[in-house]
Each structure stands twice: as structure tokens, then as C-alpha cells.
Write a protein that holds these residues in place. Structure first.
Motif, PDB file in Angstrom:
ATOM      1  N   HIS A   1       0.564  11.880 -10.025  1.00 25.34           N
ATOM      2  CA  HIS A   1      -0.096  13.189  -9.970  1.00 25.34           C
ATOM      3  C   HIS A   1       0.923  14.309 -10.196  1.00 25.34           C
TER       4      HIS A   1
ATOM      5  N   THR B   1       0.815  -1.224   0.000  1.00 24.07           N
ATOM      6  CA  THR B   1       0.000   0.000   0.000  1.00 24.07           C
ATOM      7  C   THR B   1       0.847   1.271   0.000  1.00 24.07           C
ATOM      8  N   ASN B   2       1.993   1.236   0.650  1.00 24.68           N
ATOM      9  CA  ASN B   2       2.864   2.415   0.645  1.00 24.68           C
ATOM     10  C   ASN B   2       3.393   2.711  -0.759  1.00 24.68           C
TER      11      ASN B   2
ATOM     12  N   ILE C   1       1.957   1.821  -3.563  1.00 25.41           N
ATOM     13  CA  ILE C   1       0.823   2.273  -4.378  1.00 25.41           C
ATOM     14  C   ILE C   1       0.544   3.751  -4.115  1.00 25.41           C
ATOM     15  N   GLN C   2       0.587   4.134  -2.857  1.00 23.33           N
ATOM     16  CA  GLN C   2       0.375   5.544  -2.517  1.00 23.33           C
ATOM     17  C   GLN C   2       1.477   6.412  -3.139  1.00 23.33           C
ATOM     18  N   GLN C   3       2.715   5.959  -3.040  1.00 26.45           N
ATOM     19  CA  GLN C   3       3.828   6.709  -3.635  1.00 26.45           C
ATOM     20  C   GLN C   3       3.667   6.794  -5.149  1.00 26.45           C
TER      21      GLN C   3
ATOM     22  N   ASN D   1       0.838   6.737  -6.886  1.00 28.61           N
ATOM     23  CA  ASN D   1      -0.250   7.664  -7.202  1.00 28.61           C
ATOM     24  C   ASN D   1       0.154   9.119  -6.985  1.00 28.61           C
ATOM     25  N   GLU D   2       0.875   9.386  -5.919  1.00 27.98           N
ATOM     26  CA  GLU D   2       1.348  10.751  -5.662  1.00 27.98           C
ATOM     27  C   GLU D   2       2.344  11.191  -6.739  1.00 27.98           C
ATOM     28  N   THR D   3       3.230  10.287  -7.110  1.00 27.77           N
ATOM     29  CA  THR D   3       4.229  10.608  -8.136  1.00 27.77           C
ATOM     30  C   THR D   3       3.566  10.788  -9.495  1.00 27.77           C
TER      31      THR D   3
END
Length: 88
Positions: A49, A38-39, A41-43, A45-47
Motif C-alpha cells: 500500500h 500472518t505478520n 503477510i500484514q507487513q 500488504n502494508e508495504t
């Protein structure tokens, strides 16, 4: 066709975009083998964006970067304007 002169601000912005897109490639490869992280995936998605924001900024000032509907064209049609990617 003559090469368009670009301001010096263009090159650091493009370098930043290329670095961010490289991170996306690496995260994609990692997530292919670690799909439940999950970390990561979050990274990713943020990257993604941030990459989108940078790409919009570059295109706003310097023209489209991708073809086939991934980037919009200005008016008049500006896909035939340099510099081409290999000229950077």
C-alpha cells in the motif's frame, strides 16, 4: 532527445520508492517459503500500500514509471520523455 531536468526532491523520493520495493521483493521471497506467517503477510500488504502511494506521488509530479497499463500516461503521451530509468 534531451534529458529533462528534475528537481532535487525527485531523487530522495525515488530512493525511498526503490527501498520500499526492495522490501516487497524480500517479503515475497520469505512468504514463498512461509505462506502462513500472518505478520509477514500484514507487513507485505502494508508495504504494498505504501509503495502504491509513493508511486502515485512520483508519477503525479514526474510522469509514469511503468508501462503496459501499470502507470497512466499524461497528455500528451509522455512515455517518450526522459529521464529513462538508466539515466537516474
Amino acid at each position: 532527445m534531451s534529458q529533462k531536468q528534475l528537481p532535487k526532491e525527485f531523487y530522495p523520493l525515488m530512493e525511498q520508492l526503490q527501498a520500499v520495493d526492495f522490501v516487497l521483493v524480500e517479503l515475497t521471497l520469505y512468504l514463498d517459503t512461509h505462506p502462513n506467517d500472518t505478520n509477514a503477510i500484514q507487513q507485505f500488504n502494508e508495504t504494498a500500500h505504501y509503495s502504491h502511494q509513493l508511486r502515485q506521488q512520483v508519477e503525479q509530479y514526474y510522469g509514469p514509471l511503468q508501462q503496459y497499463g501499470n502507470s497512466y500516461s499524461g497528455y500528451p503521451w509522455n512515455w517518450n520523455e526522459s529521464p529513462w530509468p538508466w539515466q537516474l
